[in-house]
Write a protein that holds these residues in place. Structure first.
Motif, PDB file in Angstrom:
ATOM      1  N   LEU A  29       0.833  -1.212   0.000  1.00 19.12           N
ATOM      2  CA  LEU A  29       0.000   0.000   0.000  1.00 19.12           C
ATOM      3  C   LEU A  29       0.862   1.255   0.000  1.00 19.12           C
ATOM      4  O   LEU A  29       0.599   2.199  -0.759  1.00 19.12           O
ATOM      5  N   ALA A  30       1.874   1.273   0.870  1.00 17.98           N
ATOM      6  CA  ALA A  30       2.740   2.450   0.948  1.00 17.98           C
ATOM      7  C   ALA A  30       3.463   2.691  -0.374  1.00 17.98           C
ATOM      8  O   ALA A  30       3.546   3.831  -0.860  1.00 17.98           O
ATOM      9  N   LEU A  31       3.966   1.636  -0.982  1.00 15.55           N
ATOM     10  CA  LEU A  31       4.677   1.779  -2.244  1.00 15.55           C
ATOM     11  C   LEU A  31       3.732   2.209  -3.366  1.00 15.55           C
ATOM     12  O   LEU A  31       4.070   3.074  -4.183  1.00 15.55           O
ATOM     13  N   GLY A  32       2.537   1.603  -3.398  1.00 14.35           N
ATOM     14  CA  GLY A  32       1.576   1.964  -4.432  1.00 14.35           C
ATOM     15  C   GLY A  32       1.145   3.410  -4.341  1.00 14.35           C
ATOM     16  O   GLY A  32       1.091   4.127  -5.349  1.00 14.35           O
ATOM     17  N   VAL A  33       0.841   3.876  -3.123  1.00 11.91           N
ATOM     18  CA  VAL A  33       0.451   5.274  -2.935  1.00 11.91           C
ATOM     19  C   VAL A  33       1.605   6.200  -3.295  1.00 11.91           C
ATOM     20  O   VAL A  33       1.412   7.258  -3.909  1.00 11.91           O
ATOM     21  N   GLY A  34       2.821   5.787  -2.930  1.00  8.13           N
ATOM     22  CA  GLY A  34       3.984   6.601  -3.277  1.00  8.13           C
ATOM     23  C   GLY A  34       4.154   6.751  -4.780  1.00  8.13           C
ATOM     24  O   GLY A  34       4.475   7.831  -5.283  1.00  8.13           O
ATOM     25  N   LEU A  35       3.931   5.655  -5.538  1.00  9.55           N
ATOM     26  CA  LEU A  35       4.035   5.723  -6.997  1.00  9.55           C
ATOM     27  C   LEU A  35       2.965   6.625  -7.597  1.00  9.55           C
ATOM     28  O   LEU A  35       3.206   7.328  -8.583  1.00  9.55           O
ATOM     29  N   ILE A  36       1.774   6.615  -6.999  1.00  9.25           N
ATOM     30  CA  ILE A  36       0.684   7.442  -7.518  1.00  9.25           C
ATOM     31  C   ILE A  36       0.907   8.914  -7.205  1.00  9.25           C
ATOM     32  O   ILE A  36       0.761   9.791  -8.061  1.00  9.25           O
ATOM     33  N   VAL A  37       1.271   9.214  -5.972  1.00 14.78           N
ATOM     34  CA  VAL A  37       1.354  10.603  -5.512  1.00 14.78           C
ATOM     35  C   VAL A  37       2.688  11.237  -5.866  1.00 14.78           C
ATOM     36  O   VAL A  37       2.743  12.361  -6.404  1.00 14.78           O
ATOM     37  N   ARG A  38       3.792  10.547  -5.572  1.00 11.87           N
ATOM     38  CA  ARG A  38       5.128  11.121  -5.797  1.00 11.87           C
ATOM     39  C   ARG A  38       6.024  10.070  -6.443  1.00 11.87           C
ATOM     40  O   ARG A  38       6.880   9.466  -5.789  1.00 11.87           O
ATOM     41  N   ASP A 169      23.074 -14.049 -13.354  1.00  9.39           N
ATOM     42  CA  ASP A 169      23.630 -12.714 -13.205  1.00  9.39           C
ATOM     43  C   ASP A 169      23.125 -11.742 -14.271  1.00  9.39           C
ATOM     44  O   ASP A 169      23.500 -10.577 -14.270  1.00  9.39           O
ATOM     45  N   THR A 170      22.309 -12.232 -15.197  1.00  5.87           N
ATOM     46  CA  THR A 170      21.764 -11.364 -16.242  1.00  5.87           C
ATOM     47  C   THR A 170      20.580 -10.584 -15.687  1.00  5.87           C
ATOM     48  O   THR A 170      19.621 -11.168 -15.176  1.00  5.87           O
ATOM     49  N   MET A 171      20.649  -9.273 -15.762  1.00  6.22           N
ATOM     50  CA  MET A 171      19.590  -8.423 -15.221  1.00  6.22           C
ATOM     51  C   MET A 171      18.514  -8.180 -16.276  1.00  6.22           C
ATOM     52  O   MET A 171      18.820  -7.932 -17.446  1.00  6.22           O
ATOM     53  N   HIS A 172      17.265  -8.259 -15.843  1.00  3.19           N
ATOM     54  CA  HIS A 172      16.118  -8.024 -16.721  1.00  3.19           C
ATOM     55  C   HIS A 172      15.312  -6.848 -16.141  1.00  3.19           C
ATOM     56  O   HIS A 172      14.769  -6.948 -15.039  1.00  3.19           O
ATOM     57  N   PHE A 173      15.238  -5.767 -16.919  1.00  5.73           N
ATOM     58  CA  PHE A 173      14.604  -4.545 -16.427  1.00  5.73           C
ATOM     59  C   PHE A 173      13.281  -4.245 -17.126  1.00  5.73           C
ATOM     60  O   PHE A 173      12.823  -3.102 -17.098  1.00  5.73           O
ATOM     61  N   THR A 174      12.668  -5.256 -17.754  1.00  3.81           N
ATOM     62  CA  THR A 174      11.428  -5.010 -18.492  1.00  3.81           C
ATOM     63  C   THR A 174      10.345  -4.445 -17.587  1.00  3.81           C
ATOM     64  O   THR A 174       9.712  -3.425 -17.905  1.00  3.81           O
ATOM     65  N   LEU A 175      10.124  -5.094 -16.430  1.00 10.38           N
ATOM     66  CA  LEU A 175       9.093  -4.627 -15.508  1.00 10.38           C
ATOM     67  C   LEU A 175       9.462  -3.272 -14.909  1.00 10.38           C
ATOM     68  O   LEU A 175       8.602  -2.393 -14.763  1.00 10.38           O
ATOM     69  N   ASP A 176      10.750  -3.086 -14.590  1.00  9.21           N
ATOM     70  CA  ASP A 176      11.188  -1.807 -14.018  1.00  9.21           C
ATOM     71  C   ASP A 176      10.933  -0.657 -14.987  1.00  9.21           C
ATOM     72  O   ASP A 176      10.474   0.420 -14.586  1.00  9.21           O
ATOM     73  N   ARG A 177      11.267  -0.894 -16.254  1.00 10.01           N
ATOM     74  CA  ARG A 177      11.064   0.150 -17.255  1.00 10.01           C
ATOM     75  C   ARG A 177       9.587   0.474 -17.434  1.00 10.01           C
ATOM     76  O   ARG A 177       9.202   1.639 -17.609  1.00 10.01           O
ATOM     77  N   TRP A 178       8.751  -0.550 -17.397  1.00 13.13           N
ATOM     78  CA  TRP A 178       7.309  -0.316 -17.542  1.00 13.13           C
ATOM     79  C   TRP A 178       6.765   0.481 -16.364  1.00 13.13           C
ATOM     80  O   TRP A 178       5.957   1.392 -16.541  1.00 13.13           O
ATOM     81  N   VAL A 179       7.206   0.135 -15.144  1.00  9.28           N
ATOM     82  CA  VAL A 179       6.754   0.871 -13.963  1.00  9.28           C
ATOM     83  C   VAL A 179       7.212   2.330 -14.029  1.00  9.28           C
ATOM     84  O   VAL A 179       6.457   3.251 -13.700  1.00  9.28           O
ATOM     85  N   GLU A 180       8.457   2.546 -14.460  1.00  9.81           N
ATOM     86  CA  GLU A 180       8.956   3.913 -14.583  1.00  9.81           C
ATOM     87  C   GLU A 180       8.169   4.711 -15.627  1.00  9.81           C
ATOM     88  O   GLU A 180       7.963   5.914 -15.466  1.00  9.81           O
ATOM     89  N   HIS A 182       4.969   4.106 -16.475  1.00  8.17           N
ATOM     90  CA  HIS A 182       3.559   4.220 -16.075  1.00  8.17           C
ATOM     91  C   HIS A 182       3.454   4.118 -14.548  1.00  8.17           C
ATOM     92  O   HIS A 182       2.892   3.152 -14.015  1.00  8.17           O
ATOM     93  N   PRO A 183       3.983   5.085 -13.813  1.00  7.15           N
ATOM     94  CA  PRO A 183       4.004   4.978 -12.349  1.00  7.15           C
ATOM     95  C   PRO A 183       2.616   4.954 -11.714  1.00  7.15           C
ATOM     96  O   PRO A 183       2.391   4.230 -10.751  1.00  7.15           O
ATOM     97  N   GLY A 187       1.169   1.951  -9.689  1.00  6.83           N
ATOM     98  CA  GLY A 187       0.796   2.225  -8.304  1.00  6.83           C
ATOM     99  C   GLY A 187      -0.625   1.816  -8.003  1.00  6.83           C
ATOM    100  O   GLY A 187      -0.919   1.276  -6.932  1.00  6.83           O
ATOM    101  N   SER A 188      -1.539   2.050  -8.951  1.00  6.65           N
ATOM    102  CA  SER A 188      -2.940   1.669  -8.750  1.00  6.65           C
ATOM    103  C   SER A 188      -3.092   0.158  -8.658  1.00  6.65           C
ATOM    104  O   SER A 188      -3.803  -0.359  -7.786  1.00  6.65           O
ATOM    105  N   LEU A 189      -2.401  -0.560  -9.556  1.00  2.77           N
ATOM    106  CA  LEU A 189      -2.471  -2.027  -9.517  1.00  2.77           C
ATOM    107  C   LEU A 189      -1.870  -2.564  -8.226  1.00  2.77           C
ATOM    108  O   LEU A 189      -2.418  -3.484  -7.600  1.00  2.77           O
ATOM    109  N   LEU A 190      -0.740  -1.990  -7.828  1.00  2.88           N
ATOM    110  CA  LEU A 190      -0.079  -2.448  -6.613  1.00  2.88           C
ATOM    111  C   LEU A 190      -0.922  -2.145  -5.381  1.00  2.88           C
ATOM    112  O   LEU A 190      -1.041  -2.986  -4.470  1.00  2.88           O
TER     113      LEU A 190
END
Length: 208
Positions: A29-38, A169-180, A182-183, A187-190
Motif C-alpha cells: 500500500l505504501a509503495l503503491g500510494v507513493g508511486l501514484i502521488v510522488r 547474473d543477467t539483469m532483466h529490467f522489463t518490468l522496471d522500465r514499464w513501472v517507470e 507508467h508509475p 501504483g494503482s495495480l499495486l
C-alpha cells in the motif's frame, strides 16, 4: 475459524504467515500510494536501496581446485590400507550388527513404520555400497595405482557452478522500465492488490 488441530501450527506457523501477509500488504500500500502521488521521489528512494549481489562472484572461491592426489599417491599404501579397513568395517557393521527392525520399532510412534523402514534400509544399503567401494579403491590404491589413475581419468568430470549460474547474473529490467513509464498505473495495480491481501489477512486474523 482457521485451525489445523496442531498446536504448533495454530500458535506459531499460522500467526507468522498472517503477519507476513499483513506487513507485505502495508508495504505494498505504501509503495503503491507513493508511486501514484510522488513517483519521482519513490523511484529515487528505491534506487538508493537497490543493491546488486553477484551469484557468480560469491561462488568464485568454490571454483578454486584443491588437488590432494599428490599427497594420497605419495602415501598410497597407508591410504589404501586405511580405506580398505574403514570400508570393510562399515560393511561388517551394517550387515552383521545393525538391525533396522529395532530402530523402526523405536521410531514407530513418531512416524509411519513403512516410511521409517524404507529410509533406514536405504541408508543401510547406501553405506554398504559406499564401504564396498572404499575397499575396492583402497586395494587398487595399494596394489595397482596405475589402474586407479586410469579409472580416475575416465570418470573425473569438472562441473562449474559459476557457469551453471551464469544466466542468474543477467539483469532483466522489463518490468522496471514499464513501472517507470507508467508509475500511476503501476501504483494503482499495486495498491489494489496490496489492499486485497491486507483485508484478507486481517479478516482471517479476526475470525481465528
Amino acid at each position: 475459524m482457521l485451525h489445523s488441530g496442531n498446536a504448533l501450527v495454530d500458535q506459531i506457523l499460522i500467526p507468522f504467515v498472517l503477519w507476513v501477509f499483513i506487513v507485505t500488504g502495508l508495504a505494498g500500500l505504501a509503495l503503491g500510494v507513493g508511486l501514484i502521488v510522488r513517483g519521482a521521489a519513490t523511484f529515487r528512494a528505491l534506487g538508493s536501496l537497490n543493491r546488486w549481489v553477484s551469484v557468480r562472484n560469491g561462488m568464485k572461491p568454490l571454483e578454486e581446485p584443491h588437488d590432494i592426489g599428490k599427497a594420497v599417491y605419495g602415501h598410497r599404501r597407508w591410504f589404501g590400507i586405511a580405506f580398505a579397513i574403514g570400508g570393510a568395517f562399515t560393511v561388517f557393521m551394517m550387515l552383521a550388527q545393525v538391525e533396522t527392525a529395532s530402530a523402526v520399532a523405536a521410531l514407530a510412534g513418531k512416524a509411519r513404520p513403512a516410511i521409517v523402514d524404507w529410509a533406514l534400509e536405504s541408508l543401510k544399503w547406501l553405506l554398504v555400497i559406499g564401504g564396498t567401494l572404499a575397499v575396492i579403491v583402497g586395494v587398487m590404491l595399494a596394489v595397482s595405482p596405475d589402474a586407479l589413475r586410469a579409472l580416475e581419468t575416465r570418470t573425473n568430470r569438472w562441473y562449474s557452478p559459476r557457469q551453471l549460474g551464469k544466466n542468474a547474473d543477467t539483469m532483466h529490467f522489463t518490468l522496471d522500465r514499464w513501472v517507470e513509464a507508467h508509475p500511476r498505473t503501476a501504483g494503482s495495480l499495486l495498491t489494489t492488490g496490496a489492499a486485497i491481501v491486507l483485508i484478507g489477512a486481517l479478516y482471517v486474523w479476526s475470525t481465528r
